[in-house]
Write a protein that holds these residues in place. Structure first.
Motif, PDB file in Angstrom:
ATOM      1  N   GLY A  73     131.263 -17.524  36.598  1.00 33.41           N
ATOM      2  CA  GLY A  73     130.422 -16.582  35.866  1.00 33.41           C
ATOM      3  C   GLY A  73     131.224 -15.708  34.926  1.00 33.41           C
ATOM      4  O   GLY A  73     130.832 -15.471  33.778  1.00 33.41           O
ATOM      5  N   ASN A  74     132.378 -15.230  35.394  1.00 34.56           N
ATOM      6  CA  ASN A  74     133.226 -14.400  34.542  1.00 34.56           C
ATOM      7  C   ASN A  74     133.784 -15.199  33.370  1.00 34.56           C
ATOM      8  O   ASN A  74     133.844 -14.697  32.241  1.00 34.56           O
ATOM      9  CB  ASN A  74     134.372 -13.797  35.355  1.00 34.56           C
ATOM     10  N   ALA A  75     134.187 -16.437  33.609  1.00 39.53           N
ATOM     11  CA  ALA A  75     134.704 -17.277  32.524  1.00 39.53           C
ATOM     12  C   ALA A  75     133.625 -17.528  31.477  1.00 39.53           C
ATOM     13  O   ALA A  75     133.897 -17.493  30.269  1.00 39.53           O
ATOM     14  CB  ALA A  75     135.220 -18.598  33.085  1.00 39.53           C
ATOM     15  N   ALA A  76     132.400 -17.775  31.913  1.00 39.46           N
ATOM     16  CA  ALA A  76     131.299 -17.969  30.961  1.00 39.46           C
ATOM     17  C   ALA A  76     131.050 -16.691  30.160  1.00 39.46           C
ATOM     18  O   ALA A  76     130.841 -16.736  28.939  1.00 39.46           O
ATOM     19  CB  ALA A  76     130.033 -18.390  31.700  1.00 39.46           C
ATOM     20  N   ASP A  77     131.103 -15.543  30.805  1.00 38.84           N
ATOM     21  CA  ASP A  77     130.941 -14.259  30.107  1.00 38.84           C
ATOM     22  C   ASP A  77     132.012 -14.063  29.042  1.00 38.84           C
ATOM     23  O   ASP A  77     131.727 -13.662  27.918  1.00 38.84           O
ATOM     24  CB  ASP A  77     131.000 -13.087  31.083  1.00 38.84           C
ATOM     25  N   GLU A  78     133.260 -14.323  29.408  1.00 32.31           N
ATOM     26  CA  GLU A  78     134.363 -14.154  28.462  1.00 32.31           C
ATOM     27  C   GLU A  78     134.227 -15.115  27.280  1.00 32.31           C
ATOM     28  O   GLU A  78     134.493 -14.751  26.141  1.00 32.31           O
ATOM     29  CB  GLU A  78     135.710 -14.367  29.160  1.00 32.31           C
ATOM     30  N   GLY A  79     133.835 -16.343  27.560  1.00 30.91           N
ATOM     31  CA  GLY A  79     133.654 -17.320  26.488  1.00 30.91           C
ATOM     32  C   GLY A  79     132.560 -16.918  25.518  1.00 30.91           C
ATOM     33  O   GLY A  79     132.726 -16.997  24.300  1.00 30.91           O
ATOM     34  N   VAL A  80     131.437 -16.469  26.042  1.00 31.03           N
ATOM     35  CA  VAL A  80     130.323 -16.036  25.187  1.00 31.03           C
ATOM     36  C   VAL A  80     130.723 -14.818  24.377  1.00 31.03           C
ATOM     37  O   VAL A  80     130.427 -14.721  23.183  1.00 31.03           O
ATOM     38  CB  VAL A  80     129.064 -15.747  26.040  1.00 31.03           C
ATOM     39  N   ARG A  81     131.400 -13.890  25.005  1.00 35.66           N
ATOM     40  CA  ARG A  81     131.815 -12.669  24.310  1.00 35.66           C
ATOM     41  C   ARG A  81     132.694 -13.004  23.107  1.00 35.66           C
ATOM     42  O   ARG A  81     132.543 -12.448  22.027  1.00 35.66           O
ATOM     43  CB  ARG A  81     132.556 -11.756  25.285  1.00 35.66           C
ATOM     44  N   ALA A  82     133.626 -13.933  23.287  1.00 35.95           N
ATOM     45  CA  ALA A  82     134.501 -14.330  22.181  1.00 35.95           C
ATOM     46  C   ALA A  82     133.756 -15.190  21.164  1.00 35.95           C
ATOM     47  O   ALA A  82     133.999 -15.095  19.963  1.00 35.95           O
ATOM     48  CB  ALA A  82     135.704 -15.091  22.721  1.00 35.95           C
ATOM     49  N   GLY A  83     132.831 -16.016  21.639  1.00 34.27           N
ATOM     50  CA  GLY A  83     132.111 -16.927  20.753  1.00 34.27           C
ATOM     51  C   GLY A  83     131.125 -16.256  19.821  1.00 34.27           C
ATOM     52  O   GLY A  83     130.808 -16.787  18.762  1.00 34.27           O
ATOM     53  N   THR A  84     130.629 -15.093  20.173  1.00 34.03           N
ATOM     54  CA  THR A  84     129.652 -14.423  19.316  1.00 34.03           C
ATOM     55  C   THR A  84     130.279 -13.821  18.075  1.00 34.03           C
ATOM     56  O   THR A  84     129.584 -13.564  17.103  1.00 34.03           O
ATOM     57  CB  THR A  84     128.923 -13.288  20.067  1.00 34.03           C
ATOM     58  N   ALA A  85     131.568 -13.604  18.086  1.00 30.26           N
ATOM     59  CA  ALA A  85     132.231 -12.910  16.983  1.00 30.26           C
ATOM     60  C   ALA A  85     132.818 -13.849  15.937  1.00 30.26           C
ATOM     61  O   ALA A  85     133.483 -13.390  15.027  1.00 30.26           O
ATOM     62  CB  ALA A  85     133.316 -11.998  17.532  1.00 30.26           C
ATOM     63  N   VAL A  86     132.604 -15.147  16.071  1.00 28.20           N
ATOM     64  CA  VAL A  86     133.156 -16.099  15.099  1.00 28.20           C
ATOM     65  C   VAL A  86     132.037 -16.941  14.496  1.00 28.20           C
ATOM     66  O   VAL A  86     130.950 -17.067  15.075  1.00 28.20           O
ATOM     67  CB  VAL A  86     134.209 -17.026  15.761  1.00 28.20           C
ATOM     68  N   PRO A  87     132.275 -17.526  13.318  1.00 29.14           N
ATOM     69  CA  PRO A  87     131.265 -18.396  12.710  1.00 29.14           C
ATOM     70  C   PRO A  87     130.970 -19.622  13.575  1.00 29.14           C
ATOM     71  O   PRO A  87     131.788 -20.029  14.397  1.00 29.14           O
ATOM     72  CB  PRO A  87     131.902 -18.815  11.385  1.00 29.14           C
ATOM     73  N   ARG A  88     129.821 -20.236  13.373  1.00 32.06           N
ATOM     74  CA  ARG A  88     129.361 -21.357  14.217  1.00 32.06           C
ATOM     75  C   ARG A  88     130.333 -22.519  14.269  1.00 32.06           C
ATOM     76  O   ARG A  88     130.495 -23.150  15.293  1.00 32.06           O
ATOM     77  CB  ARG A  88     128.001 -21.842  13.727  1.00 32.06           C
ATOM     78  N   GLY A  89     130.993 -22.842  13.183  1.00 24.18           N
ATOM     79  CA  GLY A  89     131.905 -23.986  13.166  1.00 24.18           C
ATOM     80  C   GLY A  89     133.139 -23.806  14.039  1.00 24.18           C
ATOM     81  O   GLY A  89     133.727 -24.770  14.505  1.00 24.18           O
ATOM     82  N   GLU A  90     133.530 -22.582  14.271  1.00 31.51           N
ATOM     83  CA  GLU A  90     134.723 -22.294  15.065  1.00 31.51           C
ATOM     84  C   GLU A  90     134.383 -21.882  16.491  1.00 31.51           C
ATOM     85  O   GLU A  90     135.270 -21.646  17.302  1.00 31.51           O
ATOM     86  CB  GLU A  90     135.507 -21.147  14.413  1.00 31.51           C
ATOM     87  N   ARG A  91     133.114 -21.801  16.799  1.00 28.78           N
ATOM     88  CA  ARG A  91     132.661 -21.185  18.045  1.00 28.78           C
ATOM     89  C   ARG A  91     133.137 -21.893  19.309  1.00 28.78           C
ATOM     90  O   ARG A  91     133.619 -21.257  20.235  1.00 28.78           O
ATOM     91  CB  ARG A  91     131.140 -21.104  18.038  1.00 28.78           C
ATOM     92  N   PHE A  92     133.015 -23.221  19.368  1.00 27.94           N
ATOM     93  CA  PHE A  92     133.329 -23.905  20.622  1.00 27.94           C
ATOM     94  C   PHE A  92     134.789 -23.735  21.007  1.00 27.94           C
ATOM     95  O   PHE A  92     135.108 -23.459  22.163  1.00 27.94           O
ATOM     96  CB  PHE A  92     132.966 -25.390  20.572  1.00 27.94           C
ATOM     97  N   GLY A  93     135.700 -23.907  20.057  1.00 26.83           N
ATOM     98  CA  GLY A  93     137.124 -23.784  20.360  1.00 26.83           C
ATOM     99  C   GLY A  93     137.503 -22.399  20.836  1.00 26.83           C
ATOM    100  O   GLY A  93     138.242 -22.234  21.808  1.00 26.83           O
ATOM    101  N   HIS A 138     128.691 -23.730  38.935  1.00 24.63           N
ATOM    102  CA  HIS A 138     128.442 -23.514  37.517  1.00 24.63           C
ATOM    103  C   HIS A 138     128.221 -22.032  37.238  1.00 24.63           C
ATOM    104  O   HIS A 138     127.565 -21.339  38.016  1.00 24.63           O
ATOM    105  CB  HIS A 138     127.208 -24.297  37.067  1.00 24.63           C
ATOM    106  N   GLY A 139     128.761 -21.607  36.114  1.00 24.41           N
ATOM    107  CA  GLY A 139     128.523 -20.260  35.626  1.00 24.41           C
ATOM    108  C   GLY A 139     127.853 -20.356  34.271  1.00 24.41           C
ATOM    109  O   GLY A 139     128.205 -21.212  33.454  1.00 24.41           O
ATOM    110  N   HIS A 140     126.884 -19.513  34.025  1.00 23.25           N
ATOM    111  CA  HIS A 140     126.146 -19.543  32.760  1.00 23.25           C
ATOM    112  C   HIS A 140     126.061 -18.119  32.218  1.00 23.25           C
ATOM    113  O   HIS A 140     125.844 -17.174  32.986  1.00 23.25           O
ATOM    114  CB  HIS A 140     124.738 -20.100  32.987  1.00 23.25           C
ATOM    115  N   ALA A 141     126.244 -17.986  30.920  1.00 21.28           N
ATOM    116  CA  ALA A 141     126.123 -16.679  30.275  1.00 21.28           C
ATOM    117  C   ALA A 141     125.535 -16.868  28.891  1.00 21.28           C
ATOM    118  O   ALA A 141     125.644 -17.929  28.285  1.00 21.28           O
ATOM    119  CB  ALA A 141     127.477 -15.990  30.178  1.00 21.28           C
ATOM    120  N   GLY A 142     124.901 -15.839  28.399  1.00 21.45           N
ATOM    121  CA  GLY A 142     124.328 -15.887  27.060  1.00 21.45           C
ATOM    122  C   GLY A 142     124.195 -14.495  26.471  1.00 21.45           C
ATOM    123  O   GLY A 142     124.075 -13.519  27.192  1.00 21.45           O
TER     124      GLY A 142
END
Length: 109
Positions: A26-46, A98-102
């Motif tokens: 759950g924490n890893a999913a939170d951290e990933g979402v937090r970082a993913g929201t601040a970048v453009p869509r093309g760079e988001r997954f990495g 599984h951990g899920h965050a949004g």
């Protein structure tokens, strides 16, 4: 009596590891979402994958996968971790937690 006490302690420790795996996922999913929201869509997954796996120790990271990180309007991430048997970094159960965050997307470019 001693074998029963030892078996009880081992089962309790395994239950703690399962709970800890849920917390880490759950924490890893939170951290990933937090970082993913601040970048453009093309760079988001990495960026999301790197942030999700960054804080996990090497024993937990080797069994971790970031299944999804993206979305339009709403950024979500799913992280999966395998549950170890007694000690992280050794044998894993065939059980995955599984951990899920949004969160709402910040960058719309």
């Amino acid at each position: 009596m001693t074998p029963i006490i030892i078996l009880t302690l081992v089962l309790m420790w395994q239950a703690v590891l399962v709970g800890y795996a849920f917390t880490l996922a759950g924490n890893a999913a939170d951290e990933g979402v937090r970082a993913g929201t601040a970048v453009p869509r093309g760079e988001r997954f990495g960026v999301c994958e790197q942030a999700a796996l960054e804080d996990l120790s090497s024993a937990w990271r080797e069994g971790a996968t970031v299944d999804r990180c993206g979305g339009t309007g709403m950024v979500t991430a799913d992280v999966s971790l395998r549950v170890p048997v007694l000690f992280p970094g050794t044998i894993d159960f065939p059980v995955t937690v599984h951990g899920h965050a949004g969160t709402v997307e910040e960058v719309t470019h």
